[in-house]
Design a protein around this motif. Structure first.
Motif, PDB file in Angstrom:
ATOM      1  N   ARG A   1      -7.074 -11.645   5.233  1.00  0.00           N
ATOM      2  CA  ARG A   1      -5.893 -12.349   5.758  1.00  0.00           C
ATOM      3  C   ARG A   1      -5.124 -11.522   6.784  1.00  0.00           C
ATOM      4  NH1 ARG A   1      -4.859 -13.053   0.224  1.00  0.00           N
ATOM      5  NH2 ARG A   1      -3.131 -11.555   0.420  1.00  0.00           N
ATOM      6  N   ASN A   2      -5.044 -10.204   6.553  1.00  0.00           N
ATOM      7  CA  ASN A   2      -4.097  -9.381   7.309  1.00  0.00           C
ATOM      8  C   ASN A   2      -4.713  -8.248   8.115  1.00  0.00           C
ATOM      9  OD1 ASN A   2      -1.538 -10.550   5.952  1.00  0.00           O
ATOM     10  ND2 ASN A   2      -2.761  -9.874   4.213  1.00  0.00           N
ATOM     11  N   GLY A   3      -6.000  -7.979   7.922  1.00  0.00           N
ATOM     12  CA  GLY A   3      -6.599  -6.837   8.589  1.00  0.00           C
ATOM     13  C   GLY A   3      -6.105  -5.527   7.990  1.00  0.00           C
ATOM     14  N   ALA A   4      -6.153  -4.466   8.788  1.00  0.00           N
ATOM     15  CA  ALA A   4      -5.811  -3.129   8.294  1.00  0.00           C
ATOM     16  C   ALA A   4      -4.304  -2.911   8.295  1.00  0.00           C
ATOM     17  CB  ALA A   4      -6.506  -2.071   9.146  1.00  0.00           C
ATOM     18  N   ALA A   5      -3.596  -3.778   7.597  1.00  0.00           N
ATOM     19  CA  ALA A   5      -2.137  -3.760   7.606  1.00  0.00           C
ATOM     20  C   ALA A   5      -1.589  -2.934   6.448  1.00  0.00           C
ATOM     21  CB  ALA A   5      -1.600  -5.186   7.513  1.00  0.00           C
ATOM     22  N   ALA A   6      -0.269  -2.730   6.469  1.00  0.00           N
ATOM     23  CA  ALA A   6       0.391  -2.088   5.340  1.00  0.00           C
ATOM     24  C   ALA A   6       0.330  -3.024   4.137  1.00  0.00           C
ATOM     25  CB  ALA A   6       1.834  -1.758   5.687  1.00  0.00           C
ATOM     26  N   HIS A   7      -0.090  -2.504   2.999  1.00  0.00           N
ATOM     27  CA  HIS A   7      -0.227  -3.314   1.790  1.00  0.00           C
ATOM     28  C   HIS A   7       1.052  -3.280   0.952  1.00  0.00           C
ATOM     29  CE1 HIS A   7      -1.529  -4.199  -2.404  1.00  0.00           C
ATOM     30  NE2 HIS A   7      -2.261  -5.112  -1.796  1.00  0.00           N
ATOM     31  N   HIS A   8       1.621  -2.086   0.752  1.00  0.00           N
ATOM     32  CA  HIS A   8       2.870  -1.985   0.006  1.00  0.00           C
ATOM     33  C   HIS A   8       3.595  -0.690   0.353  1.00  0.00           C
ATOM     34  CE1 HIS A   8       0.074   0.150  -2.842  1.00  0.00           C
ATOM     35  NE2 HIS A   8       1.132   0.952  -2.981  1.00  0.00           N
ATOM     36  N   VAL A   9       4.847  -0.624  -0.082  1.00  0.00           N
ATOM     37  CA  VAL A   9       5.672   0.573   0.068  1.00  0.00           C
ATOM     38  C   VAL A   9       6.129   0.987  -1.324  1.00  0.00           C
ATOM     39  CG1 VAL A   9       7.785   1.530   1.060  1.00  0.00           C
ATOM     40  CG2 VAL A   9       6.435  -0.113   2.371  1.00  0.00           C
ATOM     41  N   THR A  10       6.100   2.287  -1.598  1.00  0.00           N
ATOM     42  CA  THR A  10       6.375   2.780  -2.941  1.00  0.00           C
ATOM     43  C   THR A  10       7.628   3.641  -2.984  1.00  0.00           C
ATOM     44  OG1 THR A  10       4.027   2.750  -3.528  1.00  0.00           O
ATOM     45  CG2 THR A  10       5.465   4.149  -4.857  1.00  0.00           C
ATOM     46  N   PHE A  11       8.519   3.323  -3.934  1.00  0.00           N
ATOM     47  CA  PHE A  11       9.746   4.081  -4.149  1.00  0.00           C
ATOM     48  C   PHE A  11       9.734   4.703  -5.541  1.00  0.00           C
ATOM     49  CE2 PHE A  11      10.926   0.644  -1.211  1.00  0.00           C
ATOM     50  CZ  PHE A  11      11.507   1.365  -0.174  1.00  0.00           C
TER      51      PHE A  11
END
Length: 312
Positions: free
Chosen positions: A233-243
């Protein structure tokens, strides 16, 4: 190409004030400046991330229908999401020359101030956008003349975020992307799962020189991997951000208080110290899949000793 430091992560949303309110009341971020630049079609707010000295979260929104950010939203079905990662390099002109020599196309920028490009291998299509600037002004998002924002008290519990730990990118071959980042900007691999640890994925984590923020690469394994579906769906995109959060029970209670549904909870013990993590859906965070984690002792959740000598 050297990176001095990561300055910010930027997301684009249609409703600026609503997103700033969410990040303030739920995440505990603090707005420090805002701008409304009609000339470039960008409104925005710069927010401090608790515990992340020098790292900010930028919320961007289009000023009108002709704004490039409106085009970006339209191309993404009107959905908000992570737009780019902003970083400082020692020599912007030299960085641009190197990017062009590597076949990377600049997608936006202001000569002498900043430049934008996907820093993934070009043969695999667009990946995560990076905005690069040289030393000096922080401005690279239309924030040439920001106005300061007075601090306001937060009423109610927040997640207790103490750091932006890492950004995760999906890619079909984790080792290929790790070699690319190492050759491009000296990223150092510090952690990886064994190939067969998870039935549907394998991952690794890279340290970004000059920054406390790390970069994770996840790749699909097996016949029905969630990463493969995401990549399609998104290609080599950012999947998530972790805090990272300071108190697990308090963070979970804050999620319940604010109506945030968490999923894929996991916990364990490493070398006698406990750790836990969970996720919050993008629909409840303004378009970014958020991972929260807590560890009883620093370093037990992601450990550098997980890399075998032959893979380092």
């Amino acid at each position: 190409m050297r990176i001095y430091r990561i300055d910010h992560v930027a997301q684009v949303v249609p409703d600026l004030d609503a997103q700033v309110s969410l990040l303030s009341t739920v995440f505990g971020f603090r707005a420090v400046s805002r701008w409304d630049n009609q000339a470039v079609g960008t409104r925005g707010v710069r927010m401090e991330i608790p515990g992340s000295w020098g790292h900010a979260w930028l919320v961007l929104s289009p000023t009108d229908e002709k704004s490039p950010l409106r085009t970006w939203l339209d191309e993404h079905g009107g959905r908000p999401g992570l737009h780019h990662v902003g970083a400082e390099v020692p020599d912007l002109d030299a960085a641009i020359v190197e990017l062009e020599e590597r076949g990377l196309t600049l997608t936006d920028g202001v000569p002498g101030k900043w430049a934008e490009a996907s820093l993934s291998p070009p043969e695999h299509g667009p990946g995560v956008l990076w905005r690069l600037r040289g030393p000096g002004t922080l401005a690279m998002c239309g924030d040439d003349s920001p106005s300061p924002v007075e601090a306001s008290a937060v009423d109610g519990p927040t997640l207790g975020v103490v750091a932006l730990d890492h950004i995760c990118q999906a890619f079909l071959d984790r080792d290929e992307l790790a070699r690319w980042y190492a050759d491009l900007a000296g990223f150092v691999q510090v952690w990886r799962t064994p190939d067969d640890e998870h039935p549907d994925m394998a991952d690794l984590v890279l340290n970004v020189p000059g920054s406390s923020i790390c970069w994770e690469v996840i790749m699909p394994r097996g016949e029905d991997s969630f990463i493969e579906k995401f990549y399609a769906r998104n290609g080599a995109a950012a999947h998530h951000v972790t805090f990272q959060v300071s108190d697990w029970d308090a963070a979970k209670a804050a999620c319940e208080h604010h109506g945030l549904n968490t999923f894929d909870d996991e916990e364990g013990v490493t070398d006698g110290a406990a750790w836990k993590h969970t996720f919050v859906h993008p629909k409840q965070t303004g378009g970014v899949l958020v991972q929260l984690f807590w560890e009883e002792r620093p370093g037990v959740w992601v450990r550098s000793d997980k890399i075998a000598p032959a893979a380092s």
